[in-house]
Design an enzyme around this catalytic site. Structure first.
Site, PDB file in Angstrom:
ATOM      1  N   ASN A   9      19.326 -60.691 -54.490  1.00 56.17           N
ATOM      2  CA  ASN A   9      18.613 -61.533 -55.449  1.00 56.17           C
ATOM      3  C   ASN A   9      18.372 -60.697 -56.708  1.00 56.17           C
ATOM      4  O   ASN A   9      17.506 -59.826 -56.715  1.00 56.17           O
ATOM      5  CB  ASN A   9      17.282 -61.982 -54.810  1.00 56.17           C
ATOM      6  CG  ASN A   9      16.407 -62.748 -55.786  1.00 56.17           C
ATOM      7  OD1 ASN A   9      16.825 -63.089 -56.895  1.00 56.17           O
ATOM      8  ND2 ASN A   9      15.179 -63.020 -55.383  1.00 56.17           N
ATOM      9  N   TRP A  10      19.154 -60.983 -57.730  1.00 58.56           N
ATOM     10  CA  TRP A  10      19.077 -60.158 -58.949  1.00 58.56           C
ATOM     11  C   TRP A  10      17.805 -60.405 -59.752  1.00 58.56           C
ATOM     12  O   TRP A  10      17.499 -59.663 -60.673  1.00 58.56           O
ATOM     13  CB  TRP A  10      20.284 -60.441 -59.851  1.00 58.56           C
ATOM     14  CG  TRP A  10      21.604 -60.002 -59.303  1.00 58.56           C
ATOM     15  CD1 TRP A  10      21.871 -59.508 -58.042  1.00 58.56           C
ATOM     16  CD2 TRP A  10      22.865 -60.009 -59.997  1.00 58.56           C
ATOM     17  NE1 TRP A  10      23.208 -59.213 -57.928  1.00 58.56           N
ATOM     18  CE2 TRP A  10      23.845 -59.520 -59.122  1.00 58.56           C
ATOM     19  CE3 TRP A  10      23.254 -60.392 -61.279  1.00 58.56           C
ATOM     20  CZ2 TRP A  10      25.185 -59.396 -59.486  1.00 58.56           C
ATOM     21  CZ3 TRP A  10      24.585 -60.275 -61.639  1.00 58.56           C
ATOM     22  CH2 TRP A  10      25.544 -59.767 -60.753  1.00 58.56           C
ATOM     23  N   LYS A  11      17.125 -61.508 -59.450  1.00 58.28           N
ATOM     24  CA  LYS A  11      15.928 -61.897 -60.216  1.00 58.28           C
ATOM     25  C   LYS A  11      16.269 -61.992 -61.712  1.00 58.28           C
ATOM     26  O   LYS A  11      17.357 -62.458 -62.041  1.00 58.28           O
ATOM     27  CB  LYS A  11      14.778 -60.947 -59.905  1.00 58.28           C
ATOM     28  CG  LYS A  11      14.517 -60.849 -58.386  1.00 58.28           C
ATOM     29  CD  LYS A  11      13.230 -60.206 -58.033  1.00 58.28           C
ATOM     30  CE  LYS A  11      13.057 -60.185 -56.519  1.00 58.28           C
ATOM     31  NZ  LYS A  11      11.811 -59.605 -56.082  1.00 58.28           N
ATOM     32  N   HIS A  96      11.132 -68.730 -52.866  1.00 61.24           N
ATOM     33  CA  HIS A  96      10.826 -67.306 -53.049  1.00 61.24           C
ATOM     34  C   HIS A  96       9.359 -67.175 -53.469  1.00 61.24           C
ATOM     35  O   HIS A  96       8.838 -68.009 -54.215  1.00 61.24           O
ATOM     36  CB  HIS A  96      11.746 -66.690 -54.112  1.00 61.24           C
ATOM     37  CG  HIS A  96      11.609 -65.194 -54.137  1.00 61.24           C
ATOM     38  ND1 HIS A  96      10.588 -64.564 -54.796  1.00 61.24           N
ATOM     39  CD2 HIS A  96      12.327 -64.221 -53.526  1.00 61.24           C
ATOM     40  CE1 HIS A  96      10.694 -63.255 -54.603  1.00 61.24           C
ATOM     41  NE2 HIS A  96      11.752 -63.026 -53.830  1.00 61.24           N
ATOM     42  N   GLU A 166       9.923 -62.719 -45.713  1.00 60.72           N
ATOM     43  CA  GLU A 166       9.593 -61.692 -46.700  1.00 60.72           C
ATOM     44  C   GLU A 166       8.075 -61.572 -46.825  1.00 60.72           C
ATOM     45  O   GLU A 166       7.447 -62.380 -47.533  1.00 60.72           O
ATOM     46  CB  GLU A 166      10.142 -62.075 -48.076  1.00 60.72           C
ATOM     47  CG  GLU A 166      11.638 -62.251 -48.130  1.00 60.72           C
ATOM     48  CD  GLU A 166      12.147 -62.065 -49.557  1.00 60.72           C
ATOM     49  OE1 GLU A 166      12.844 -61.085 -49.803  1.00 60.72           O
ATOM     50  OE2 GLU A 166      11.815 -62.887 -50.420  1.00 60.72           O
ATOM     51  N   GLY A 172       8.762 -55.647 -53.701  1.00 60.36           N
ATOM     52  CA  GLY A 172       8.493 -54.767 -54.841  1.00 60.36           C
ATOM     53  C   GLY A 172       7.723 -53.517 -54.456  1.00 60.36           C
ATOM     54  O   GLY A 172       7.362 -52.715 -55.323  1.00 60.36           O
ATOM     55  N   GLY A 233      16.196 -57.284 -53.231  1.00 58.59           N
ATOM     56  CA  GLY A 233      15.863 -57.464 -54.640  1.00 58.59           C
ATOM     57  C   GLY A 233      16.380 -56.307 -55.479  1.00 58.59           C
ATOM     58  O   GLY A 233      17.567 -56.236 -55.810  1.00 58.59           O
TER      59      GLY A 233
HETATM   60  P1  PGA Z   1      12.621 -56.066 -53.384  1.00 59.25           P
HETATM   61  O1  PGA Z   1      12.513 -57.643 -53.508  1.00 59.25           O
HETATM   62  O2  PGA Z   1      13.836 -55.764 -52.544  1.00 59.25           O
HETATM   63  O3  PGA Z   1      12.762 -55.578 -54.792  1.00 59.25           O
HETATM   64  O4  PGA Z   1      11.346 -55.580 -52.731  1.00 59.25           O
HETATM   65  C1  PGA Z   1      12.801 -58.446 -52.408  1.00 59.25           C
HETATM   66  C2  PGA Z   1      12.755 -59.895 -52.743  1.00 59.25           C
HETATM   67  O5  PGA Z   1      11.921 -60.334 -53.544  1.00 59.25           O
HETATM   68  O6  PGA Z   1      13.575 -60.672 -52.206  1.00 59.25           O
END
Ligand code: PGA
Length: 253
Positions: A9-11, A96, A166, A172, A233
């Protein structure tokens, strides 16, 4: 073979189309060498066309990070499931925690999942508790969130759902959840899904873990955590970390 599913998930990253092309291209090339892992990248909407391969590509697919709850029409800023499908996408993330924090209720999440499923996409449904305490209230929270996020989804679509557990406190964060706890939650999440759609479909439903996964901890999370894959992420836009991560999961027998 039942391949592990690793979704990136590149956000809201990267900031340029050239970087998006590079990350997608390198991920696709690395995925082509995998045997036991299917990699999926979920870029921001404008970068989807540069991530979709011209020809089908081994162990590589593209997904979206969100989708409209409407079918189409006068909804400024929205992107419909049919549009995503027409671009060749196979997956969409729904629910999400960052979207839930921005206002998506369980009802909005189930509407988005329904649209995705109707269009022939696999819906990657994210669930997870904000925090944990001694009383174990997180179990009730996650069970209720799963039930409410699946409300109204017809049983015949259930096999096109992937569950992503999650814990919000691990997203994060520096460290992921302890793999032994992930194992407990992966069983719990599957059980809650079985309560809605029955044990038979639940047995075949993939459960992913997400939250602070990187190339160092990925393999242990999959083996000890007993999950069918990962939702990644930060590390998914960090090459070569993501490629190392894919290789490490691919080595798991
Ligand atoms: P992260 O995010 O790997 O940066 O902790 C995970 C996510 O939000 O799917």
């Amino acid at each position: 073979m039942n391949k592990k599913l690793v979704i990136g998930n590149w956000k809201e990253n990267p900031s340029s189309v050239d970087d998006a092309k590079r990350i997608a291209g390198k991920t696709r090339a690395a995925a082509g060498l995998l045997e036991r892992v299917q990699a999926v990248v979920c870029p921001p909407f404008p970068f989807i066309p540069v991530a979709v391969p011209r020809k089908p590509s081994a162990n590589y697919a593209v997904g979206a990070q969100s989708v409209s709850r409407e079918e189409g029409g006068a909804h400024t800023g929205q992107v419909s499931a049919a549009m995503l499908r027409s671009l060749g996408l196979g997956f969409v993330i729904v629910g999400h925690s960052e979207e839930r924090a921005a206002g998506d209720t369980d009802g909005a999440v189930s509407a988005k999942a329904s649209r995705a499923l109707e269009a022939g996409l696999t819906a990657v449904l994210c669930v997870g508790e904000q925090s944990r305490d001694e009383s174990g209230s997180h179990f009730d929270f996650v069970r209720n969130e799963i039930k409410a996020s699946l409300a109204g989804i017809p049983a015949e679509k259930a096999r096109h759902i992937v569950l992503a557990y999650e814990p919000i406190w691990a997203i994060g964060a520096k460290e992921p959840m302890a793999p032994a706890d992930i194992h407990e939650m992966s069983i719990f999440v599957k059980k809650a899904f079985a309560d809605v759609f029955g044990a038979e479909v639940a047995m075949k439903t993939k459960v992913l873990y997400g939250g602070a996964v990187n190339f160092r901890n990925a393999a242990e999370i999959v083996t000890t955590g007993g999950v069918d894959g990962l939702l990644v992420g930060r590390e998914s836009v960090n090459l070569p970390g993501f490629i190392e991560l894919l290789k490490s999961v691919d080595k798991i027998q």
